[in-house]
Write a protein that holds these residues in place. Structure first.
Motif, PDB file in Angstrom:
ATOM      1  N   ASP A 138       0.818  -1.215   0.000  1.00  0.00           N
ATOM      2  CA  ASP A 138       0.000   0.000   0.000  1.00  0.00           C
ATOM      3  C   ASP A 138       0.855   1.269   0.000  1.00  0.00           C
ATOM      4  OD1 ASP A 138      -2.412   1.380  -0.059  1.00  0.00           O
ATOM      5  OD2 ASP A 138      -2.536   1.515   2.122  1.00  0.00           O
ATOM      6  N   VAL A 139       1.766   1.357  -0.957  1.00  0.00           N
ATOM      7  CA  VAL A 139       2.677   2.498  -1.072  1.00  0.00           C
ATOM      8  C   VAL A 139       2.079   3.553  -2.001  1.00  0.00           C
ATOM      9  CG1 VAL A 139       4.938   3.275  -1.913  1.00  0.00           C
ATOM     10  CG2 VAL A 139       4.743   1.153  -0.578  1.00  0.00           C
ATOM     11  N   SER A 140       1.955   4.782  -1.489  1.00  0.00           N
ATOM     12  CA  SER A 140       1.472   5.916  -2.278  1.00  0.00           C
ATOM     13  C   SER A 140       2.471   7.058  -2.183  1.00  0.00           C
ATOM     14  CB  SER A 140       0.105   6.386  -1.775  1.00  0.00           C
ATOM     15  OG  SER A 140      -0.884   5.399  -1.963  1.00  0.00           O
ATOM     16  N   ILE A 141       2.835   7.629  -3.317  1.00  0.00           N
ATOM     17  CA  ILE A 141       3.815   8.717  -3.367  1.00  0.00           C
ATOM     18  C   ILE A 141       3.402   9.686  -4.471  1.00  0.00           C
ATOM     19  CG2 ILE A 141       6.240   9.340  -3.813  1.00  0.00           C
ATOM     20  CD1 ILE A 141       7.003   6.509  -2.879  1.00  0.00           C
ATOM     21  N   GLU A 142       3.557  10.976  -4.210  1.00  0.00           N
ATOM     22  CA  GLU A 142       3.316  12.001  -5.222  1.00  0.00           C
ATOM     23  C   GLU A 142       4.636  12.683  -5.570  1.00  0.00           C
ATOM     24  OE1 GLU A 142       0.417  12.712  -6.739  1.00  0.00           O
ATOM     25  OE2 GLU A 142      -0.636  11.145  -5.596  1.00  0.00           O
ATOM     26  N   ILE A 143       4.963  12.735  -6.859  1.00  0.00           N
ATOM     27  CA  ILE A 143       6.211  13.355  -7.314  1.00  0.00           C
ATOM     28  C   ILE A 143       5.859  14.513  -8.237  1.00  0.00           C
ATOM     29  CG2 ILE A 143       8.373  13.000  -8.563  1.00  0.00           C
ATOM     30  CD1 ILE A 143       8.249  10.063  -7.685  1.00  0.00           C
ATOM     31  N   SER A 144       6.267  15.708  -7.876  1.00  0.00           N
ATOM     32  CA  SER A 144       5.889  16.919  -8.608  1.00  0.00           C
ATOM     33  C   SER A 144       6.669  17.067  -9.904  1.00  0.00           C
ATOM     34  CB  SER A 144       6.131  18.152  -7.729  1.00  0.00           C
ATOM     35  OG  SER A 144       5.365  18.094  -6.552  1.00  0.00           O
ATOM     36  N   GLN A 145       6.031  17.691 -10.882  1.00  0.00           N
ATOM     37  CA  GLN A 145       6.669  18.021 -12.151  1.00  0.00           C
ATOM     38  C   GLN A 145       7.905  18.883 -11.912  1.00  0.00           C
ATOM     39  OE1 GLN A 145       5.556  17.361 -15.488  1.00  0.00           O
ATOM     40  NE2 GLN A 145       7.460  18.290 -16.176  1.00  0.00           N
ATOM     41  N   GLY A 146       9.020  18.511 -12.544  1.00  0.00           N
ATOM     42  CA  GLY A 146      10.228  19.317 -12.474  1.00  0.00           C
ATOM     43  C   GLY A 146      11.013  19.197 -11.192  1.00  0.00           C
ATOM     44  N   SER A 147      10.665  18.254 -10.335  1.00  0.00           N
ATOM     45  CA  SER A 147      11.377  18.099  -9.060  1.00  0.00           C
ATOM     46  C   SER A 147      12.497  17.074  -9.180  1.00  0.00           C
ATOM     47  CB  SER A 147      10.405  17.669  -7.951  1.00  0.00           C
ATOM     48  OG  SER A 147       9.895  16.370  -8.202  1.00  0.00           O
ATOM     49  N   ILE A 148      13.381  17.090  -8.192  1.00  0.00           N
ATOM     50  CA  ILE A 148      14.364  16.023  -8.012  1.00  0.00           C
ATOM     51  C   ILE A 148      13.954  15.297  -6.734  1.00  0.00           C
ATOM     52  CG2 ILE A 148      16.784  15.416  -7.686  1.00  0.00           C
ATOM     53  CD1 ILE A 148      17.583  17.896  -9.171  1.00  0.00           C
ATOM     54  N   PHE A 149      13.584  14.050  -6.885  1.00  0.00           N
ATOM     55  CA  PHE A 149      12.937  13.300  -5.809  1.00  0.00           C
ATOM     56  C   PHE A 149      13.831  12.151  -5.372  1.00  0.00           C
ATOM     57  CE2 PHE A 149      10.075  10.245  -3.919  1.00  0.00           C
ATOM     58  CZ  PHE A 149       9.143  11.018  -3.237  1.00  0.00           C
ATOM     59  N   GLY A 150      14.067  12.026  -4.068  1.00  0.00           N
ATOM     60  CA  GLY A 150      14.888  10.957  -3.534  1.00  0.00           C
ATOM     61  C   GLY A 150      14.031   9.791  -3.071  1.00  0.00           C
ATOM     62  N   LEU A 151      14.286   8.610  -3.606  1.00  0.00           N
ATOM     63  CA  LEU A 151      13.615   7.386  -3.174  1.00  0.00           C
ATOM     64  C   LEU A 151      14.610   6.617  -2.311  1.00  0.00           C
ATOM     65  CD1 LEU A 151      11.049   5.638  -3.401  1.00  0.00           C
ATOM     66  CD2 LEU A 151      12.099   4.542  -5.392  1.00  0.00           C
ATOM     67  N   LEU A 152      14.355   6.590  -1.003  1.00  0.00           N
ATOM     68  CA  LEU A 152      15.330   6.101  -0.042  1.00  0.00           C
ATOM     69  C   LEU A 152      14.844   4.850   0.663  1.00  0.00           C
ATOM     70  CD1 LEU A 152      16.109   9.536   1.672  1.00  0.00           C
ATOM     71  CD2 LEU A 152      17.007   8.640  -0.493  1.00  0.00           C
ATOM     72  N   GLY A 153      15.797   4.109   1.220  1.00  0.00           N
ATOM     73  CA  GLY A 153      15.450   2.945   2.012  1.00  0.00           C
ATOM     74  C   GLY A 153      16.618   1.983   2.081  1.00  0.00           C
ATOM     75  N   PRO A 154      16.668   1.146   3.112  1.00  0.00           N
ATOM     76  CA  PRO A 154      17.728   0.133   3.215  1.00  0.00           C
ATOM     77  C   PRO A 154      17.620  -0.887   2.084  1.00  0.00           C
ATOM     78  CG  PRO A 154      16.459   0.334   5.267  1.00  0.00           C
ATOM     79  CD  PRO A 154      15.708   1.073   4.209  1.00  0.00           C
ATOM     80  N   ASN A 155      18.650  -1.705   1.928  1.00  0.00           N
ATOM     81  CA  ASN A 155      18.579  -2.797   0.959  1.00  0.00           C
ATOM     82  C   ASN A 155      17.394  -3.698   1.283  1.00  0.00           C
ATOM     83  OD1 ASN A 155      20.904  -1.951  -0.374  1.00  0.00           O
ATOM     84  ND2 ASN A 155      22.252  -3.161   0.933  1.00  0.00           N
ATOM     85  N   GLY A 156      16.655  -4.078   0.256  1.00  0.00           N
ATOM     86  CA  GLY A 156      15.512  -4.948   0.453  1.00  0.00           C
ATOM     87  C   GLY A 156      14.244  -4.256   0.901  1.00  0.00           C
TER      88      GLY A 156
END
Length: 301
Positions: free
Chosen positions: A19-37
């Motif tokens: 149940d992952v929801s994320i909004e990424i804005s136009q023209g942004s630099i977005f970091g997708l973070l998290g440990p391995n796995g």
């Protein structure tokens, strides 16, 4: 730009995304973070339509993600995938045409990037003859040569020396200035603070944090300050509006880390210290993204 809505992905007995929801804005630099796995790569593969979600949907610029969007996305995977025995020029032409460019347009754009990266002489070389960093340059060009609107970079600086890492960083920023939306998947928190507007942190298949980088850091402020004063060591009595947590000698005095007592302010700290010592510097210590990352992940581990 990109709306990720209630994504679920199951592999046999393992739920990669829940149940992952994320909004990424136009023209942004977005970091997708998290440990391995954590589930980052599973989400990236779904965005690239390499796999499909079991539940949920992804909307790209108001349209449900579909095959027609592939040419609008550039993807640099962590596991690089070049043909080692194929000439670089021909390989680049092939990859660019897969993204919808004509051979003539592909050749023009590739030559532009080769000149930009100062690698014109590499056209006839084979990938296996290049160093890992050189191969990275080729893979980066293959990712952006078709001028995608959305660029997904999975650990883009791996294998680069500092000079070429700076070169790639500058090119990423230039692509962003020209309108590209960029998703970073990285473990380098200093890169996140330097480049990203917003982030999402995924851990154990769940999104556990998201928002603008500055807002997240400010939300973790904890009334901690560093103060440097000159002269002899000063003792602090019970009327001090702070608790000292660390004190070290400098060339000309002392550096102390302190935490304000409840209801006190930095101005009150200065009012207390100025009659006693010569204050050289005072700054608030705001947690870094690295510290926040460690704290959030450790809370759920």
């Amino acid at each position: 730009m990109l709306s990720i809505r209630h994504i679920v992905k199951q592999y046999a007995q393992h739920r990669a995304l829940d149940d992952v929801s994320i909004e990424i804005s136009q023209g942004s630099i977005f970091g997708l973070l998290g440990p391995n796995g954590a589930g980052k790569t599973s989400l990236i593969r779904i965005i690239n339509q390499i796999t499909a979600p079991d539940k949920g949907e992804i909307i790209l610029k108001g349209e449900k993600l579909g095959p027609s969007h592939i040419s609008k996305i550039g993807y640099l995977p962590e596991e690089r995938g070049l043909y080692k025995k194929m000439e670089i020029g021909e390989q680049m032409l092939y990859l660019a045409q897969l993204k919808g460019l004509s051979r003539a347009d592909a050749a023009t754009r590739i030559k532009y990037w080769f000149q930009k990266m100062e690698i014109e002489s590499w056209w006839k070389k084979k990938v296996e003859d290049l160093s890992k960093g050189m191969q990275q340059k080729i893979q980066f060009i293959a990712t952006v040569v078709h001028e995608p609107e959305l660029i997904i970079l999975d650990e883009p600086f791996t294998g680069f020396d500092p000079v070429n890492a700076d070169l790639i960083r500058d090119e990423i920023l230039e692509l962003n200035r020209k309108g590209a939306t960029i998703i970073f998947s990285t473990h380098r928190m200093e890169t996140v603070e330097e480049l990203c507007d917003s982030i999402a942190l995924i851990h154990k298949s769940h999104k556990i944090l998201d928002g603008k980088v500055d807002a997240i850091r400010n939300s973790y402020r904890n009334n901690t300050y560093e103060i440097e004063y000159l002269g002899e060591k000063c003792g602090f009595d019970d009327s001090a509006p702070f608790v000292t947590t660390n004190e070290t000698a400098t060339n000309e005095g002392y550096m102390i880390t302190l935490k304000l007592t409840e209801g006190k302010s930095a101005n009150e700290v200065l009012s207390y210290l100025v009659p006693k010592v010569r204050v050289n510097m005072l700054r608030e210590v705001i947690p870094t993204m690295h510290e926040i990352f460690i704290e959030k992940v450790s809370q759920i581990s």
